[in-house]
Design a protein around this motif. Sequence first.
Motif, PDB file in Angstrom:
ATOM      1  N   LEU A  68     -10.325  38.376  27.151  1.00 60.12           N
ATOM      2  CA  LEU A  68      -9.933  37.310  28.078  1.00 60.12           C
ATOM      3  C   LEU A  68     -11.114  37.053  28.982  1.00 60.12           C
ATOM      4  O   LEU A  68     -11.585  37.961  29.670  1.00 60.12           O
ATOM      5  CB  LEU A  68      -8.730  37.744  28.925  1.00 60.12           C
ATOM      6  CG  LEU A  68      -7.371  37.637  28.283  1.00 60.12           C
ATOM      7  CD1 LEU A  68      -6.309  38.252  29.201  1.00 60.12           C
ATOM      8  CD2 LEU A  68      -7.020  36.201  27.977  1.00 60.12           C
ATOM      9  N   ASP A  69     -11.610  35.837  28.972  1.00 61.66           N
ATOM     10  CA  ASP A  69     -12.737  35.464  29.820  1.00 61.66           C
ATOM     11  C   ASP A  69     -12.260  34.516  30.907  1.00 61.66           C
ATOM     12  O   ASP A  69     -11.335  33.727  30.691  1.00 61.66           O
ATOM     13  CB  ASP A  69     -13.827  34.768  28.997  1.00 61.66           C
ATOM     14  CG  ASP A  69     -14.584  35.731  28.093  1.00 61.66           C
ATOM     15  OD1 ASP A  69     -14.334  36.949  28.137  1.00 61.66           O
ATOM     16  OD2 ASP A  69     -15.450  35.239  27.336  1.00 61.66           O
ATOM     17  N   ARG A  70     -12.901  34.570  32.050  1.00 61.07           N
ATOM     18  CA  ARG A  70     -12.644  33.602  33.131  1.00 61.07           C
ATOM     19  C   ARG A  70     -13.551  32.407  32.869  1.00 61.07           C
ATOM     20  O   ARG A  70     -14.771  32.539  32.889  1.00 61.07           O
ATOM     21  CB  ARG A  70     -12.942  34.216  34.485  1.00 61.07           C
ATOM     22  CG  ARG A  70     -11.955  35.299  34.847  1.00 61.07           C
ATOM     23  CD  ARG A  70     -11.549  35.162  36.303  1.00 61.07           C
ATOM     24  NE  ARG A  70     -10.329  35.903  36.535  1.00 61.07           N
ATOM     25  CZ  ARG A  70      -9.133  35.342  36.606  1.00 61.07           C
ATOM     26  NH1 ARG A  70      -8.974  34.061  36.458  1.00 61.07           N
ATOM     27  NH2 ARG A  70      -8.065  36.079  36.838  1.00 61.07           N
ATOM     28  N   LEU A  71     -12.932  31.271  32.582  1.00 62.01           N
ATOM     29  CA  LEU A  71     -13.688  30.077  32.200  1.00 62.01           C
ATOM     30  C   LEU A  71     -13.360  28.923  33.141  1.00 62.01           C
ATOM     31  O   LEU A  71     -12.260  28.860  33.697  1.00 62.01           O
ATOM     32  CB  LEU A  71     -13.366  29.713  30.752  1.00 62.01           C
ATOM     33  CG  LEU A  71     -13.734  30.805  29.737  1.00 62.01           C
ATOM     34  CD1 LEU A  71     -13.185  30.476  28.367  1.00 62.01           C
ATOM     35  CD2 LEU A  71     -15.235  31.001  29.684  1.00 62.01           C
ATOM     36  N   PRO A  72     -14.287  27.976  33.297  1.00 58.06           N
ATOM     37  CA  PRO A  72     -14.102  26.903  34.270  1.00 58.06           C
ATOM     38  C   PRO A  72     -13.108  25.812  33.864  1.00 58.06           C
ATOM     39  O   PRO A  72     -12.761  24.975  34.695  1.00 58.06           O
ATOM     40  CB  PRO A  72     -15.508  26.318  34.429  1.00 58.06           C
ATOM     41  CG  PRO A  72     -16.215  26.674  33.164  1.00 58.06           C
ATOM     42  CD  PRO A  72     -15.618  27.968  32.699  1.00 58.06           C
ATOM     43  N   SER A  73     -12.659  25.811  32.601  1.00 63.68           N
ATOM     44  CA  SER A  73     -11.750  24.733  32.176  1.00 63.68           C
ATOM     45  C   SER A  73     -10.697  25.265  31.216  1.00 63.68           C
ATOM     46  O   SER A  73     -10.832  26.353  30.662  1.00 63.68           O
ATOM     47  CB  SER A  73     -12.534  23.607  31.497  1.00 63.68           C
ATOM     48  OG  SER A  73     -13.081  24.071  30.277  1.00 63.68           O
ATOM     49  N   ARG A  74      -9.647  24.461  31.007  1.00 62.87           N
ATOM     50  CA  ARG A  74      -8.567  24.805  30.067  1.00 62.87           C
ATOM     51  C   ARG A  74      -8.966  24.550  28.622  1.00 62.87           C
ATOM     52  O   ARG A  74      -8.419  25.134  27.712  1.00 62.87           O
ATOM     53  CB  ARG A  74      -7.332  23.934  30.338  1.00 62.87           C
ATOM     54  CG  ARG A  74      -6.604  24.198  31.590  1.00 62.87           C
ATOM     55  CD  ARG A  74      -5.408  23.220  31.677  1.00 62.87           C
ATOM     56  NE  ARG A  74      -4.764  23.326  32.930  1.00 62.87           N
ATOM     57  CZ  ARG A  74      -5.017  22.540  33.978  1.00 62.87           C
ATOM     58  NH1 ARG A  74      -5.897  21.575  33.888  1.00 62.87           N
ATOM     59  NH2 ARG A  74      -4.388  22.724  35.110  1.00 62.87           N
ATOM     60  N   ARG A  75      -9.839  23.590  28.413  1.00 62.23           N
ATOM     61  CA  ARG A  75     -10.155  23.098  27.073  1.00 62.23           C
ATOM     62  C   ARG A  75     -11.656  23.147  26.826  1.00 62.23           C
ATOM     63  O   ARG A  75     -12.430  23.389  27.717  1.00 62.23           O
ATOM     64  CB  ARG A  75      -9.678  21.653  26.935  1.00 62.23           C
ATOM     65  CG  ARG A  75      -8.202  21.459  27.287  1.00 62.23           C
ATOM     66  CD  ARG A  75      -7.732  20.031  27.071  1.00 62.23           C
ATOM     67  NE  ARG A  75      -7.636  19.690  25.668  1.00 62.23           N
ATOM     68  CZ  ARG A  75      -6.680  20.115  24.836  1.00 62.23           C
ATOM     69  NH1 ARG A  75      -5.752  20.910  25.262  1.00 62.23           N
ATOM     70  NH2 ARG A  75      -6.659  19.727  23.588  1.00 62.23           N
ATOM     71  N   GLY A  76     -12.022  22.843  25.609  1.00 62.70           N
ATOM     72  CA  GLY A  76     -13.434  22.732  25.249  1.00 62.70           C
ATOM     73  C   GLY A  76     -14.056  24.064  24.886  1.00 62.70           C
ATOM     74  O   GLY A  76     -13.545  25.135  25.214  1.00 62.70           O
ATOM     75  N   ARG A  77     -15.162  23.969  24.199  1.00 58.49           N
ATOM     76  CA  ARG A  77     -15.889  25.161  23.758  1.00 58.49           C
ATOM     77  C   ARG A  77     -16.568  25.812  24.956  1.00 58.49           C
ATOM     78  O   ARG A  77     -17.388  25.191  25.629  1.00 58.49           O
ATOM     79  CB  ARG A  77     -16.922  24.781  22.712  1.00 58.49           C
ATOM     80  CG  ARG A  77     -17.662  25.959  22.152  1.00 58.49           C
ATOM     81  CD  ARG A  77     -18.624  25.542  21.070  1.00 58.49           C
ATOM     82  NE  ARG A  77     -19.344  26.696  20.577  1.00 58.49           N
ATOM     83  CZ  ARG A  77     -19.921  26.730  19.392  1.00 58.49           C
ATOM     84  NH1 ARG A  77     -19.873  25.678  18.594  1.00 58.49           N
ATOM     85  NH2 ARG A  77     -20.549  27.807  19.003  1.00 58.49           N
ATOM     86  N   PRO A  78     -16.258  27.073  25.214  1.00 59.28           N
ATOM     87  CA  PRO A  78     -16.882  27.746  26.358  1.00 59.28           C
ATOM     88  C   PRO A  78     -18.316  28.149  26.056  1.00 59.28           C
ATOM     89  O   PRO A  78     -18.704  28.294  24.890  1.00 59.28           O
ATOM     90  CB  PRO A  78     -16.005  28.975  26.571  1.00 59.28           C
ATOM     91  CG  PRO A  78     -15.320  29.211  25.276  1.00 59.28           C
ATOM     92  CD  PRO A  78     -15.237  27.889  24.572  1.00 59.28           C
ATOM     93  N   ALA A  79     -19.083  28.340  27.111  1.00 52.21           N
ATOM     94  CA  ALA A  79     -20.428  28.899  26.959  1.00 52.21           C
ATOM     95  C   ALA A  79     -20.272  30.331  26.462  1.00 52.21           C
ATOM     96  O   ALA A  79     -19.282  30.996  26.759  1.00 52.21           O
ATOM     97  CB  ALA A  79     -21.157  28.870  28.292  1.00 52.21           C
TER      98      ALA A  79
END
Length: 134
Positions: A32-43
């Motif tokens: 589980l990563d903390r990501l800036p958005s709900r969608r899209g390919r994460p960095a």
Amino acid sequence: MSALIEPTQLAHEAELVWLEDIEPLDYVRQTLDRLPSRRGRPAYHRDGRMVGYAVLGPKARSSRVSGTFLRRVFWLLPHDRDGRPDGLYASGAPSEAVDPRTIKAGVKGYKTQRSEGGPESAAMRELGITLPMS
């Protein structure tokens, strides 16, 4: 780690996006990563490669503190079994690894004989699935 993922943390997953064919993979690592958005390919900032990721539905809420969303990311390291069949994980699998065929949106997934590197089950032999042998 996979064992620490709670089902409630996956409740808002709308879909999983696989970046490559998971059929030949005995296991993938999931976190589980903390990501800036709900969608899209994460960095992606690990060694190895990202194999897939989760997309969250519109009801998913961000953290009040960080403004980020908890999303699953699936990945492999260069020394994992797909890259080094006779290496460190010729048998056994990392603690955060699960069989990708057992993962669905909202479902954590689990280890199988295949993800652990054998032995093959009767059903696998009937289907013609073979494993790397140690």
